[in-house]
Design a protein around this motif. Structure first.
Motif, PDB file in Angstrom:
ATOM      1  N   PRO A  38       0.812  -1.217   0.000  1.00  0.00           N
ATOM      2  CA  PRO A  38       0.000   0.000   0.000  1.00  0.00           C
ATOM      3  C   PRO A  38       0.849   1.272   0.000  1.00  0.00           C
ATOM      4  O   PRO A  38       0.501   2.255  -0.653  1.00  0.00           O
ATOM      5  N   GLU A  39       1.985   1.256   0.697  1.00  0.00           N
ATOM      6  CA  GLU A  39       2.800   2.473   0.790  1.00  0.00           C
ATOM      7  C   GLU A  39       3.503   2.786  -0.523  1.00  0.00           C
ATOM      8  O   GLU A  39       4.121   3.841  -0.661  1.00  0.00           O
ATOM      9  N   GLU A  40       3.422   1.882  -1.501  1.00  0.00           N
ATOM     10  CA  GLU A  40       4.060   2.152  -2.790  1.00  0.00           C
ATOM     11  C   GLU A  40       3.112   2.826  -3.779  1.00  0.00           C
ATOM     12  O   GLU A  40       3.545   3.257  -4.854  1.00  0.00           O
ATOM     13  N   ALA A  41       1.830   2.918  -3.416  1.00  0.00           N
ATOM     14  CA  ALA A  41       0.850   3.509  -4.325  1.00  0.00           C
ATOM     15  C   ALA A  41       1.123   4.987  -4.647  1.00  0.00           C
ATOM     16  O   ALA A  41       1.000   5.384  -5.811  1.00  0.00           O
ATOM     17  N   PRO A  42       1.504   5.828  -3.659  1.00  0.00           N
ATOM     18  CA  PRO A  42       1.681   7.253  -3.981  1.00  0.00           C
ATOM     19  C   PRO A  42       2.656   7.525  -5.116  1.00  0.00           C
ATOM     20  O   PRO A  42       2.377   8.354  -5.979  1.00  0.00           O
ATOM     21  N   LEU A  43       3.783   6.784  -5.140  1.00  0.00           N
ATOM     22  CA  LEU A  43       4.763   7.056  -6.189  1.00  0.00           C
ATOM     23  C   LEU A  43       4.189   6.725  -7.571  1.00  0.00           C
ATOM     24  O   LEU A  43       4.523   7.381  -8.559  1.00  0.00           O
ATOM     25  N   MET A  44       3.311   5.719  -7.634  1.00  0.00           N
ATOM     26  CA  MET A  44       2.646   5.402  -8.902  1.00  0.00           C
ATOM     27  C   MET A  44       1.841   6.614  -9.389  1.00  0.00           C
ATOM     28  O   MET A  44       1.919   7.009 -10.564  1.00  0.00           O
ATOM     29  N   GLY A  45       1.048   7.196  -8.480  1.00  0.00           N
ATOM     30  CA  GLY A  45       0.226   8.349  -8.854  1.00  0.00           C
ATOM     31  C   GLY A  45       1.079   9.552  -9.247  1.00  0.00           C
ATOM     32  O   GLY A  45       0.781  10.246 -10.226  1.00  0.00           O
ATOM     33  N   VAL A  46       2.153   9.794  -8.484  1.00  0.00           N
ATOM     34  CA  VAL A  46       3.021  10.933  -8.785  1.00  0.00           C
ATOM     35  C   VAL A  46       3.663  10.760 -10.163  1.00  0.00           C
ATOM     36  O   VAL A  46       3.740  11.703 -10.958  1.00  0.00           O
ATOM     37  N   MET A  47       4.102   9.545 -10.480  1.00  0.00           N
ATOM     38  CA  MET A  47       4.725   9.320 -11.787  1.00  0.00           C
ATOM     39  C   MET A  47       3.725   9.498 -12.921  1.00  0.00           C
ATOM     40  O   MET A  47       4.057  10.018 -13.985  1.00  0.00           O
ATOM     41  N   ALA A  48       2.470   9.052 -12.693  1.00  0.00           N
ATOM     42  CA  ALA A  48       1.443   9.251 -13.721  1.00  0.00           C
ATOM     43  C   ALA A  48       1.258  10.747 -13.990  1.00  0.00           C
ATOM     44  O   ALA A  48       1.152  11.180 -15.145  1.00  0.00           O
ATOM     45  N   ALA A  49       1.252  11.552 -12.916  1.00  0.00           N
ATOM     46  CA  ALA A  49       1.109  13.006 -13.075  1.00  0.00           C
ATOM     47  C   ALA A  49       2.292  13.577 -13.854  1.00  0.00           C
ATOM     48  O   ALA A  49       2.117  14.385 -14.779  1.00  0.00           O
ATOM     49  N   PHE A  50       3.518  13.150 -13.494  1.00  0.00           N
ATOM     50  CA  PHE A  50       4.717  13.639 -14.181  1.00  0.00           C
ATOM     51  C   PHE A  50       4.663  13.306 -15.669  1.00  0.00           C
ATOM     52  O   PHE A  50       4.933  14.157 -16.524  1.00  0.00           O
ATOM     53  N   VAL A  51       4.325  12.058 -15.985  1.00  0.00           N
ATOM     54  CA  VAL A  51       4.317  11.633 -17.384  1.00  0.00           C
ATOM     55  C   VAL A  51       3.247  12.399 -18.157  1.00  0.00           C
ATOM     56  O   VAL A  51       3.492  12.893 -19.262  1.00  0.00           O
ATOM     57  N   PHE A  52       2.065  12.549 -17.554  1.00  0.00           N
ATOM     58  CA  PHE A  52       0.991  13.275 -18.247  1.00  0.00           C
ATOM     59  C   PHE A  52       1.404  14.718 -18.519  1.00  0.00           C
ATOM     60  O   PHE A  52       1.231  15.239 -19.627  1.00  0.00           O
ATOM     61  N   ALA A  53       1.970  15.364 -17.497  1.00  0.00           N
ATOM     62  CA  ALA A  53       2.404  16.759 -17.666  1.00  0.00           C
ATOM     63  C   ALA A  53       3.503  16.848 -18.720  1.00  0.00           C
ATOM     64  O   ALA A  53       3.472  17.714 -19.602  1.00  0.00           O
ATOM     65  N   GLY A  54       4.477  15.923 -18.646  1.00  0.00           N
ATOM     66  CA  GLY A  54       5.574  15.939 -19.610  1.00  0.00           C
ATOM     67  C   GLY A  54       5.091  15.757 -21.030  1.00  0.00           C
ATOM     68  O   GLY A  54       5.614  16.372 -21.972  1.00  0.00           O
ATOM     69  N   GLN A  55       4.056  14.916 -21.202  1.00  0.00           N
ATOM     70  CA  GLN A  55       3.591  14.628 -22.557  1.00  0.00           C
ATOM     71  C   GLN A  55       2.777  15.765 -23.151  1.00  0.00           C
ATOM     72  O   GLN A  55       2.599  15.832 -24.358  1.00  0.00           O
ATOM     73  N   LEU A  56       2.228  16.641 -22.314  1.00  0.00           N
ATOM     74  CA  LEU A  56       1.435  17.716 -22.930  1.00  0.00           C
ATOM     75  C   LEU A  56       2.238  18.994 -23.130  1.00  0.00           C
ATOM     76  O   LEU A  56       1.769  19.941 -23.746  1.00  0.00           O
ATOM     77  N   LEU A  57       3.484  19.014 -22.621  1.00  0.00           N
ATOM     78  CA  LEU A  57       4.303  20.213 -22.789  1.00  0.00           C
ATOM     79  C   LEU A  57       5.220  20.051 -23.989  1.00  0.00           C
ATOM     80  O   LEU A  57       6.379  19.665 -23.855  1.00  0.00           O
ATOM     81  N   ASN A  58       4.689  20.335 -25.170  1.00  0.00           N
ATOM     82  CA  ASN A  58       5.509  20.274 -26.383  1.00  0.00           C
ATOM     83  C   ASN A  58       6.524  21.402 -26.401  1.00  0.00           C
ATOM     84  O   ASN A  58       6.191  22.532 -26.051  1.00  0.00           O
ATOM     85  N   VAL A  59       7.742  21.082 -26.814  1.00  0.00           N
ATOM     86  CA  VAL A  59       8.738  22.134 -27.022  1.00  0.00           C
ATOM     87  C   VAL A  59       9.196  22.079 -28.471  1.00  0.00           C
ATOM     88  O   VAL A  59       9.227  21.007 -29.076  1.00  0.00           O
ATOM     89  N   PRO A  60       9.515  23.253 -29.054  1.00  0.00           N
ATOM     90  CA  PRO A  60       9.986  23.254 -30.453  1.00  0.00           C
ATOM     91  C   PRO A  60      11.306  22.497 -30.558  1.00  0.00           C
ATOM     92  O   PRO A  60      12.186  22.656 -29.706  1.00  0.00           O
ATOM     93  N   ILE A  61      11.427  21.653 -31.589  1.00  0.00           N
ATOM     94  CA  ILE A  61      12.634  20.823 -31.734  1.00  0.00           C
ATOM     95  C   ILE A  61      13.464  21.324 -32.912  1.00  0.00           C
ATOM     96  O   ILE A  61      14.624  21.648 -32.784  1.00  0.00           O
ATOM     97  N   ALA A  62      12.835  21.363 -34.075  1.00  0.00           N
ATOM     98  CA  ALA A  62      13.529  21.797 -35.286  1.00  0.00           C
ATOM     99  C   ALA A  62      12.554  22.691 -36.037  1.00  0.00           C
ATOM    100  O   ALA A  62      11.498  23.045 -35.515  1.00  0.00           O
ATOM    101  N   ALA A  63      12.900  23.034 -37.271  1.00  0.00           N
ATOM    102  CA  ALA A  63      12.044  23.912 -38.048  1.00  0.00           C
ATOM    103  C   ALA A  63      10.648  23.304 -38.193  1.00  0.00           C
ATOM    104  O   ALA A  63      10.469  22.299 -38.858  1.00  0.00           O
ATOM    105  N   GLY A  64       9.679  23.905 -37.542  1.00  0.00           N
ATOM    106  CA  GLY A  64       8.300  23.500 -37.725  1.00  0.00           C
ATOM    107  C   GLY A  64       7.896  22.198 -37.063  1.00  0.00           C
ATOM    108  O   GLY A  64       6.832  21.676 -37.344  1.00  0.00           O
ATOM    109  N   VAL A  65       8.738  21.666 -36.188  1.00  0.00           N
ATOM    110  CA  VAL A  65       8.404  20.410 -35.519  1.00  0.00           C
ATOM    111  C   VAL A  65       8.570  20.589 -34.012  1.00  0.00           C
ATOM    112  O   VAL A  65       9.491  21.254 -33.555  1.00  0.00           O
TER     113      VAL A  65
END
Lengths: 225, 120
Positions: A38-65
């Protein structure tokens, strides 16, 4: 890299991915239901939040991408491959159902391309490299290589799926996708190594080799009645 | 009541992700750019969703519109994962079965030889 509806139209291709995704995620849930404390559940939720946030923050990579973090390898490094598989499946499903990011028929494809490739294939490379290169530098190098591979292999798989689903040219889409994702893979490698560096300072226990491989390899509770 | 550290971290990611979301790059991603450039055929299929394309329907300000949708998405993914993990934790090993990890050497040879007690 989210595949929308209407791109992969051959039902054999997306149904095969559905079967692979459902069986693998089902296995991961079954496996971790015997191991999760049970004490391992919080890190699962925190990682899900990190991954979701990371995936929606697009950064410019190259010309037009632009590109964004996938986070599959980072999650697997912190939670082990099977727990990371569960986290990625939940994140990609929420993106599809709540935000229409990734099609319904492509949900299995997206879980395979952006989830399983990183959590299982990338993390196998990560763990292999950590065995060869111990120590903190080994963690960062293994994380960077595994992360880069998870993006480029995922892109290759998208190209193969496009080709399998009625594209006249077999090589062209795969080549174009891999080339487009070479720099995006570098972004993934840099962000993953950076995050692992922070974890090494703040919570090195999470990256303990024994812990990572323990979750990965050892059946913990077969004797459970 | 004392708020545990992980909850602060989770709240920080929800708020931080929401604040950063309006500044995410609108450029096409790797796959979209290849579809455009290579002229790969794609059927337009409408897809219903409560917060389509990370936008909140009915919110006028474009920044707020993106921020709210992002924060809600992050929170939804985190809560779902947390709930699933709590359920898995309930089913999980009993206290007497939680064991220290195996040594690397023992695991390499035959993993069944270590870990929690197993009667033969």
């Amino acid at each position: 890299m989210h595949i929308p509806d209407g791109l992969i139209n051959d039902p054999r291709v997306w149904l095969a991915a559905d079967v692979l995704a459902v069986s693998t995620v089902g296995y991961a849930i079954r496996r971790e239901s015997r191991r999760m404390r049970p004490e391992e559940a919080p890190l699962m939720g925190v990682m899900a939040a990190f991954v979701f946030a990371g995936q929606l923050l697009n950064v410019p990579i190259a010309a037009g991408v632009s590109g964004h973090l996938l986070g599959a390898l980072l999650t697997a490094a912190l939670l082990g491959p099977w727990r990371a598989t569960i986290v990625m499946a939940v994140v990609i499903s929420v993106q599809c159902l709540l935000h229409a990011d990734g099609g319904w028929t492509a949900l299995g494809l997206n879980i395979v391309n952006m989830g399983l490739v990183g959590t299982l294939v990338g993390s196998a490379v990560y763990r292999g490299m950590r065995r060869v290169f111990p120590g903190q530098a080994g963690v960062l190098a293994a994380g960077a290589v595994g992360a880069w591979l998870s993006v480029v292999l995922g892109a290759l798989l998208v190209g193969i799926e496009i080709a399998l689903s009625a594209h006249p040219d077999v090589v062209k889409p795969a080549r174009a996708l891999v080339i487009a994702h070479l720099p995006i893979g570098l972004l993934e490698a840099g962000l993953t190594a950076g995050a692992l560096g922070v974890v090494l300072k703040a919570r090195p226990d999470l990256l303990d080799y024994e812990t990572v491989t323990f979750k990965a390899n050892t059946p913990a509770t077969e004797a459970r009645p | 009541m004392r708020v545990p550290r992980w909850l602060w971290l989770l709240g920080g990611v929800v708020v931080g992700g929401g604040l950063l979301a309006p500044f995410a790059s609108p450029l096409p991603d790797g796959l979209e750019s290849v579809i455009d450039r290579e002229g790969i055929q794609i059927k337009s299929v409408p897809q219903a969703a409560p917060l389509p394309d990370y936008q909140t329907p009915g919110v006028a300000s474009p920044r707020l519109c993106a921020a709210v949708a992002a924060a809600l998405g992050i929170a939804a993914a985190a809560l779902l994962t947390l709930a699933l993990s709590v359920v898995l934790g309930r089913w999980g090993p009993r206290p007497e079965n939680t064991e220290t990890p195996c040594p690397v050497s023992a695991r390499r040879s035959h993993s069944a030889s270590c870990g929690p007690d197993r009667s033969p």
